[in-house]
Design an enzyme around this catalytic site. Structure first.
Site: not given
Length: 276
Positions: A128, A207, A232, A266
């Site tokens: 991240e 993701d 998404c 999604e």
């Protein structure tokens, strides 16, 4: 503003009664790069998760989410997403998890997915780039007693580039490579490779943003045995699957209606690498 916000905080906390503990109601005001906070600049959520095969049968996960950072707005569907991930990973037929299998997660945020499935793997590398989200993830890991996760505060693109370069130089590594000449790995990339040293990455969680996975990420994960993707944007997923279908087959798909009564849908997908 602070006085009015403080009065509103007391009113909300008083009307909620048993639903809100003291200090659980916070108010945040924002304008042109400024922020005022009455309470705490975060949201706390609890999810109950059932695991089929990995460790405990049922677990309560506690999440701390920083205000102003990405978070799924639909709590019910967010919980269902975590349960789908846990069910998919822990299912005996999935071939994922176990004492010798490691997980790589890209764009992991505050660790929602990481916490949900970490118990099913030997070790986890969670990538991240946001300092605030990475710090929140460290707190979430500590509060939930999870000790097998390494958080890398780094650009996922750097990690992917390092993985591609490392595979090519090794002529194989975690699953292939043609031994071709590659650009030297950056200093950050070398740090990523050092952090990943000793990991046997059998599963990757991605993701991606609305545009889907970029070509570099697709190349980097093409050799991984299992891919868990949460898109998404269903159209972006279809485009990514056209590329991934060259190396993987779709094993499981679920539709996650995070935004009811809108055109946004999604989807999550488990892909397994094809036999050579």
């Amino acid at each position: 503003w602070l006085a009015e916000a403080g009065a509103l905080q007391e009113e909300l906390a008083g009307s909620a009664q048993e639903d809100f503990e003291e200090g659980r109601v916070s108010i945040v005001g924002r304008w042109r790069g400024h922020r005022l906070v009455v309470g705490q600049p975060l949201v706390r959520e609890w999810f109950s998760l059932a695991l089929q095969q990995c460790g405990s049968k049922t677990r309560i996960l506690r999440y701390q989410q920083p205000e102003g950072q990405f978070s799924n707005p639909n709590a019910l569907v967010a919980g269902a997403t975590l349960q789908w991930l846990a069910d998919t990973v822990s299912a005996p037929e999935s071939g994922m998890g176990g004492a010798a299998s490691d997980l790589l997660e890209l764009h992991s945020g505050f660790g929602a997915n990481t916490l949900a499935v970490s118990e099913c793997f030997r070790k986890v590398v969670s990538v991240e780039i946001s300092r605030e989200l990475a710090e929140a993830q460290e707190i979430n890991l500590q509060e939930n007693g999870i000790k097998n996760v390494t958080v890398l505060r780094m650009d996922a693109a750097v990690v992917c580039a390092a993985l591609i370069s490392g595979k090519n130089k090794a002529g194989g590594g975690n699953g292939g490579g043609d031994g071709s000449t590659v650009t030297a790995v950056s200093e950050d990339g070398q740090a990523a490779l050092r952090a990943l040293d000793g990991f046997d990455i059998g599963t990757v969680i991605v993701d991606p943003p609305r545009g889907g996975l970029d070509s570099e990420t697709l190349t980097a994960i093409a050799s991984v045995q299992n891919i868990l993707g949460i898109w998404c944007n269903a159209e972006a997923m279809v485009q990514n699957l056209k590329t991934l279908s060259e190396t993987h087959t779709v094993k499981r798909v679920v539709v996650l209606d995070q935004f009811p009564f809108t055109n946004f849908l999604e989807c999550a997908c488990h892909l397994e690498r094809l036999d050579e």
